[in-house]
Scaffold this active site. Structure first.
Site, mmCIF file in Angstrom:
data_model
loop_
_atom_site.group_PDB
_atom_site.id
_atom_site.type_symbol
_atom_site.label_atom_id
_atom_site.label_comp_id
_atom_site.label_asym_id
_atom_site.label_seq_id
_atom_site.Cartn_x
_atom_site.Cartn_y
_atom_site.Cartn_z
ATOM 1 N N GLU A 115 7.752 -67.863 -37.179
ATOM 2 C CA GLU A 115 9.337 -68.243 -36.885
ATOM 3 C C GLU A 115 9.667 -68.121 -35.619
ATOM 4 O O GLU A 115 10.504 -68.824 -34.954
ATOM 5 C CB GLU A 115 10.029 -67.912 -38.031
ATOM 6 C CG GLU A 115 9.951 -68.567 -39.478
ATOM 7 C CD GLU A 115 10.383 -67.664 -40.499
ATOM 8 O OE1 GLU A 115 10.286 -66.468 -40.617
ATOM 9 O OE2 GLU A 115 11.318 -68.201 -41.493
ATOM 10 N N GLU A 135 5.444 -65.784 -47.119
ATOM 11 C CA GLU A 135 6.483 -65.376 -47.583
ATOM 12 C C GLU A 135 6.293 -65.457 -49.215
ATOM 13 O O GLU A 135 6.709 -64.359 -50.171
ATOM 14 C CB GLU A 135 7.758 -65.740 -47.070
ATOM 15 C CG GLU A 135 8.227 -65.192 -45.894
ATOM 16 C CD GLU A 135 7.832 -66.301 -44.811
ATOM 17 O OE1 GLU A 135 7.017 -67.015 -44.919
ATOM 18 O OE2 GLU A 135 8.246 -66.197 -43.650
#
Ligand code: HXC
Length: 261
Positions: A115, A135
């Site tokens: 990210e 995640e």
């Protein structure tokens, strides 16, 4: 300013280098590190002579292996939401910098690390780099912009696959799907980053800033509004000495001397 978790250096005039510096935790992003990245972005934003920001990770293994799992393990819903918002604010600051920001992904760019790379304007990857949003392996969804910037960058079907399977993508596949601009040998990545930074620094500084503004702000507008923004910024370029110098130099068959005015 002295930092504990990052380094902010100026290897050459106008070129900033931000290194996430927690190699013992593969440069995982804890709250303190996020805050320092935000402070570094403020420092760069305040420097009128800044031309390019390079972002990388310390050590030879990782760019950033994600948000810090040790910090997140006992999060309440409130702390989780606040942590996600904190990272999003910091990454939005990087994205909003007036100058180009280039990620030099020297190894793992997972979760918050992927990210972070996505919040940069473009990515140069080492051949050993690996990208992913793992995640789901930890029982959480992405939280520093991955569910929004990844589909905008590589398309929603590819992004959805990576986000819901947690599959890692090696550098060559990342290049093929448009996640990175270029793959280089790991030992060459800093040299390549500085070479591109110097190239950018040799161009009209205001032209580069207005170009980034048109691309970034235009992405959130409809086409007609974005084209009007482009015209306004082109007009603003024509108010600069750099535009007069750049065009005069072309016609006089010499190199321009830009002053950022
Ligand atoms: C905290 C981490 C870490 C992380 C690695 N470490 N990643 N610590 N947070 N994200 C630590 C390890 O605990 C270990 O510490 C040391 O770094 C070296 O890591 P190893 O696992 O021993 O290395 P290796 O076997 O080479 O494996 C490398 C790896 C693996 C594949 C990158 O470390 C890994 O899978 N890391 C987690 C990747 C991840 O799931 N990222 C997403 C996080 S969630 P010790 O003390 O044992 O030496 C996320 C959410 C963002 O980013 C949004 C939040 C709102």
């Amino acid at each position: 300013m002295t930092f504990q978790n990052i380094l902010l250096e100026q290897p050459e005039a106008g070129i900033y280098l931000l290194t996430v510096n927690r190699p013992q935790a593969l440069n995982a992003l804890n709250s303190a590190t996020l805050d320092e990245i935000g402070a570094a972005a403020d420092t760069v934003a305040a420097d009128e002579n800044a031309r390019v920001l390079l972002v990388t990770g310390a050590g030879d293994k990782a760019f950033v292996a994600g948000a810090d799992i040790a910090e997140m393990r006992n999060f309440t819903p409130e702390r989780g939401e606040a942590f996600s918002a904190r990272g999003s604010r910091v990454f939005a600051k990087l994205e909003a910098l007036a100058i180009p920001v280039i990620a030099l992904v020297n190894g793992y760019a997972l979760g918050g690390g992927c990210e972070l790379a996505l919040a940069c304007d473009w990515v140069i990857a080492a051949d050993r780099a690996a990208f992913g949003q793992p995640e789901v392996n930890l029982g959480v969804s992405a939280g520093f912009g991955g569910t929004q910037r990844l589909p905008r960058k590589i398309g929603s079907a590819r992004a959805m696959e990576l986000l819901v399977t947690g599959r890692q993508v090696k550098a060559d596949e990342a290049l093929a799907i448009g996640l990175v601009n270029q793959v280089v040998a790991a030992a060459e990545i800093m040299r390549k980053g500085l070479e591109i930074a110097r190239l950018i620094a040799s161009k009209g500084p205001l032209a580069a800033r207005y170009t980034k503004e048109a691309v970034v702000r235009g992405a959130d507008m409809d086409l007609a509004e974005a084209l009007a923004l482009e015209s306004r910024l082109f007009g603003r370029c024509c108010a600069t000495q750099d535009q007069k110098e750049g065009m005069r130099a072309f016609l006089e068959k010499r190199s321009p001397k830009f002053e950022g005015k």
